[in-house]
Design a protein around this motif. Sequence first.
Motif, short mmCIF file in Angstrom:
data_model
loop_
_atom_site.label_atom_id
_atom_site.label_comp_id
_atom_site.label_asym_id
_atom_site.label_seq_id
_atom_site.Cartn_x
_atom_site.Cartn_y
_atom_site.Cartn_z
N GLN A 27 0.93 -1.39 0.26
CA GLN A 27 0.33 0.15 -0.27
C GLN A 27 1.14 0.92 0.10
OE1 GLN A 27 -2.67 -0.31 2.79
NE2 GLN A 27 -3.06 -2.40 2.89
N GLN A 28 0.29 2.51 0.04
CA GLN A 28 1.20 3.75 -0.58
C GLN A 28 2.22 3.88 0.84
OE1 GLN A 28 0.52 4.31 -3.19
NE2 GLN A 28 2.67 5.54 -2.54
N VAL A 29 1.02 3.58 1.71
CA VAL A 29 1.97 3.93 3.25
C VAL A 29 3.49 3.32 3.07
CG1 VAL A 29 2.82 3.78 5.95
CG2 VAL A 29 -0.04 4.48 4.49
N ILE A 30 3.46 2.09 2.81
CA ILE A 30 4.43 0.75 2.81
C ILE A 30 5.59 1.86 1.55
CG2 ILE A 30 5.38 -1.24 2.61
CD1 ILE A 30 2.68 -2.43 4.52
N LEU A 31 4.84 1.72 0.61
CA LEU A 31 5.51 1.94 -0.22
C LEU A 31 6.62 3.24 -0.09
CD1 LEU A 31 3.99 1.80 -3.70
CD2 LEU A 31 6.14 0.33 -3.17
N ASP A 32 6.25 4.18 0.55
CA ASP A 32 6.52 5.51 1.00
C ASP A 32 7.63 5.48 1.82
OD1 ASP A 32 6.93 8.81 0.69
OD2 ASP A 32 5.60 8.26 3.31
N HIS A 33 7.65 4.53 3.12
CA HIS A 33 8.18 4.91 3.91
C HIS A 33 9.30 3.67 3.56
CE1 HIS A 33 6.71 6.12 7.41
NE2 HIS A 33 5.44 6.57 6.33
N ASN A 34 9.48 2.76 2.53
CA ASN A 34 10.34 2.15 2.38
C ASN A 34 11.21 3.23 1.75
OD1 ASN A 34 11.52 -0.68 1.52
ND2 ASN A 34 11.07 0.26 -0.91
N LYS A 35 10.32 3.67 0.41
CA LYS A 35 11.12 4.56 -0.97
C LYS A 35 11.78 5.71 0.85
CE LYS A 35 10.26 6.99 -3.94
NZ LYS A 35 8.70 7.75 -4.90
N ALA A 36 11.66 6.43 1.09
CA ALA A 36 12.33 7.22 2.23
C ALA A 36 12.07 6.67 3.57
CB ALA A 36 11.08 8.57 2.24
N PRO A 37 12.30 5.89 3.80
CA PRO A 37 12.30 5.52 5.64
C PRO A 37 12.83 6.74 6.48
CG PRO A 37 14.30 4.62 4.76
CD PRO A 37 13.62 5.17 3.56
N ARG A 38 12.30 6.62 7.49
CA ARG A 38 12.16 8.17 8.20
C ARG A 38 12.79 7.52 10.10
NH1 ARG A 38 9.03 8.16 4.95
NH2 ARG A 38 6.63 9.40 5.00
N ASN A 39 13.51 8.13 10.07
CA ASN A 39 14.98 7.88 10.97
C ASN A 39 15.84 6.68 10.55
OD1 ASN A 39 13.44 9.80 12.91
ND2 ASN A 39 11.60 8.47 12.45
N PHE A 40 16.47 6.71 9.88
CA PHE A 40 17.62 5.79 9.16
C PHE A 40 18.93 6.29 8.73
CE2 PHE A 40 19.55 3.25 6.09
CZ PHE A 40 19.47 2.03 6.47
N ARG A 41 19.58 6.20 10.87
CA ARG A 41 20.86 6.58 10.37
C ARG A 41 20.81 5.61 12.45
NH1 ARG A 41 19.38 9.88 15.53
NH2 ARG A 41 16.30 10.60 14.60
N LYS A 42 22.14 6.11 12.53
CA LYS A 42 22.26 5.50 13.98
C LYS A 42 22.98 7.22 14.67
CE LYS A 42 26.20 2.72 15.83
NZ LYS A 42 28.13 2.45 15.76
N ILE A 43 22.45 6.89 16.01
CA ILE A 43 22.57 7.47 16.86
C ILE A 43 23.81 6.52 17.79
CG2 ILE A 43 21.67 7.63 19.68
CD1 ILE A 43 18.86 6.84 18.12
N GLU A 44 24.72 7.51 17.76
CA GLU A 44 26.34 7.52 18.05
C GLU A 44 26.02 7.16 19.61
OE1 GLU A 44 28.88 6.51 16.51
OE2 GLU A 44 27.94 7.23 14.53
N ASP A 45 25.26 8.59 20.50
CA ASP A 45 25.83 7.99 22.17
C ASP A 45 23.89 7.29 22.28
OD1 ASP A 45 23.97 9.61 20.84
OD2 ASP A 45 23.75 11.14 23.01
N ALA A 46 23.55 5.52 21.86
CA ALA A 46 22.38 5.45 21.98
C ALA A 46 22.69 5.07 23.22
CB ALA A 46 22.19 4.07 21.43
N SER A 47 21.38 4.59 24.20
CA SER A 47 21.55 4.52 25.56
C SER A 47 21.13 2.97 25.47
CB SER A 47 20.35 4.73 26.70
OG SER A 47 18.85 5.09 25.84
#
Length: 152
Positions: free
Chosen positions: A10-30
Amino acid sequence: MEQELRELYQQVILDHNKAPRNFRKIEDASNFAEGYNPLCGDNVTVYMKIDKNNIIQDISFQGSGCAISKASASLMTSMLKGKTVEEAEKLFNNFHDLVTDKLGDKPDMENLGKLAVFAGVREFPARVKCASLAWHTMLSALHNKNEKVVTE
Ligand code: ZN
């Protein structure tokens, strides 16, 4: 592409796959955890920054996998940012009920919001693992278990 998959995209899945949100590493993750779904080959690492009031200040993910696994991780991180650990656990349970369609466990659709797009995966057991991988990994990160989550 398989017919069953086409129906899921569906559109939402396509959209999030194409432009994933929060796709990064958090260097100081707890908190962080790794997950792997051998059935499909999906890999995900979930990073979180939880403050002393148990609020998820930041959450992100990295990894590779199919559109469903990626879109699920993207939507999950968008929804959990700013939530408490307790709310995240509740949403995990709601999401799990939604995709597994357990009898007698009616998912809280209002609480699920956009995640409702994943309701379609319940008919495809192999895809349930793709959709829930990020969630199981997030739960493991919450509890800071230093073990890799493997579906099945
Ligand atoms: Zn997958």
